[in-house]
Design a protein around this motif. Sequence first.
Motif, mmCIF file in Angstrom:
data_model
loop_
_atom_site.group_PDB
_atom_site.id
_atom_site.type_symbol
_atom_site.label_atom_id
_atom_site.label_comp_id
_atom_site.label_asym_id
_atom_site.label_seq_id
_atom_site.Cartn_x
_atom_site.Cartn_y
_atom_site.Cartn_z
ATOM 1 N N GLN A 180 0.860 -1.324 -0.100
ATOM 2 C CA GLN A 180 -0.099 0.048 -0.163
ATOM 3 C C GLN A 180 0.986 1.201 -0.023
ATOM 4 O O GLN A 180 1.629 1.464 0.897
ATOM 5 C CB GLN A 180 -0.833 -0.060 1.338
ATOM 6 C CG GLN A 180 -1.798 1.204 1.407
ATOM 7 C CD GLN A 180 -2.702 1.186 2.447
ATOM 8 O OE1 GLN A 180 -2.519 0.376 3.513
ATOM 9 N NE2 GLN A 180 -3.982 1.734 2.434
ATOM 10 N N GLY B 4 -10.135 0.279 -3.312
ATOM 11 C CA GLY B 4 -10.218 1.643 -3.591
ATOM 12 C C GLY B 4 -9.223 2.270 -3.241
ATOM 13 O O GLY B 4 -8.417 1.959 -2.224
ATOM 14 N N PRO B 5 -8.988 3.718 -3.404
ATOM 15 C CA PRO B 5 -8.018 4.454 -2.767
ATOM 16 C C PRO B 5 -8.095 4.731 -1.402
ATOM 17 O O PRO B 5 -7.350 5.330 -0.822
ATOM 18 C CB PRO B 5 -7.749 5.521 -3.708
ATOM 19 C CG PRO B 5 -9.215 5.717 -4.263
ATOM 20 C CD PRO B 5 -9.726 4.467 -4.371
ATOM 21 N N ARG C 37 -11.856 11.351 -1.313
ATOM 22 C CA ARG C 37 -10.545 10.963 -0.726
ATOM 23 C C ARG C 37 -10.381 11.507 0.666
ATOM 24 O O ARG C 37 -9.665 10.868 1.650
ATOM 25 C CB ARG C 37 -9.485 11.620 -1.544
ATOM 26 C CG ARG C 37 -9.356 11.069 -2.980
ATOM 27 C CD ARG C 37 -9.145 9.575 -3.090
ATOM 28 N NE ARG C 37 -7.893 9.097 -2.775
ATOM 29 C CZ ARG C 37 -6.668 9.089 -3.383
ATOM 30 N NH1 ARG C 37 -6.925 9.475 -4.968
ATOM 31 N NH2 ARG C 37 -5.529 8.706 -3.042
ATOM 32 N N GLY D 104 -1.757 7.169 0.504
ATOM 33 C CA GLY D 104 -2.922 7.598 -0.318
ATOM 34 C C GLY D 104 -3.507 6.717 -1.214
ATOM 35 O O GLY D 104 -4.355 7.379 -2.013
ATOM 36 N N GLU D 105 -3.369 5.599 -1.170
ATOM 37 C CA GLU D 105 -3.719 4.577 -2.137
ATOM 38 C C GLU D 105 -4.227 3.379 -1.448
ATOM 39 O O GLU D 105 -3.901 3.190 -0.098
ATOM 40 C CB GLU D 105 -2.793 4.090 -3.154
ATOM 41 C CG GLU D 105 -2.145 5.221 -3.897
ATOM 42 C CD GLU D 105 -3.465 5.662 -5.025
ATOM 43 O OE1 GLU D 105 -3.446 7.126 -5.143
ATOM 44 O OE2 GLU D 105 -4.246 5.335 -5.288
ATOM 45 N N GLY D 106 -4.995 2.479 -2.086
ATOM 46 C CA GLY D 106 -5.406 1.250 -1.320
ATOM 47 C C GLY D 106 -4.433 0.060 -1.639
ATOM 48 O O GLY D 106 -3.737 0.153 -2.387
ATOM 49 N N PRO D 107 -4.618 -0.867 -0.979
ATOM 50 C CA PRO D 107 -3.332 -1.960 -1.065
ATOM 51 C C PRO D 107 -3.821 -2.904 -2.187
ATOM 52 O O PRO D 107 -4.749 -2.804 -2.808
ATOM 53 C CB PRO D 107 -3.880 -2.948 0.194
ATOM 54 C CG PRO D 107 -4.686 -2.226 1.130
ATOM 55 C CD PRO D 107 -5.424 -1.231 0.360
#
Lengths: 109, 112
Positions: free
Chosen positions: A37, B104-105, B9, A40-43
């Motif tokens: 990960q 997702g982010p 976000r 600021g992002e998902g895994p």
Amino acid sequence: TQLLEQSPQFLSIQEGENLTVYCNSSSVFSSLQWYRQEPGEGPVLLVTVVTGGEVKKLKRLTFQFGDARKDSSLHITAAQPGDTGLYLCAGEGNNDMRFGAGTRLTVKP
Amino acid sequence: DVKVTQSSRYLVKRTGEKVFLECVQDMDHENMFWYRQDPGLGLRLIYFSYDVKMKEKGDIPEGYSVSREKKERFSLILESASTNQTSMYLCASSLPATRTQYFGPGTRLTVL
């Protein structure tokens, strides 16, 4: 509850060094996954290991599943700044996935 | 490429507000999940859904509810936000009987 312990919690190394991070549990998993990960992002899935003793390689990353399917390790050779991120392991148990808290790796140029 | 999108976000809400977090996936996945991620605690499953209009409680459902009216959309609802719900919320989807979850982010929610 299947608890996954990841170690170390934080790791900061210089570019070019090798490192190993660990994922341990007292429970047996039918499979184990490693995710990375970035901030600021998902895994994002890196690999899935299924068989006890299995070793998988992904470029400079080597993943191993313990013989008893209770633990796993991730070894990175010649780490690069692009390897920086949070490395999560996730074990597949009784119809669910359990995630560890992760190892936060920083590779300094 | 599988794409999982989340509506925001970053989100800042006040205690007591009703909060909606939306998640949409474009790969026709049956399974969808909501997690929260807190330092030192990893990802904890709040709710999941195996099909439209179906929902199952995860490990920490208290204070949350979900809605899945369409296959591609899975909403997480905080009925009355509290400060201890400040966290990173991650949505994921997967095909049935597969191990790989696509995330997702994330939405970083702060409750003041």
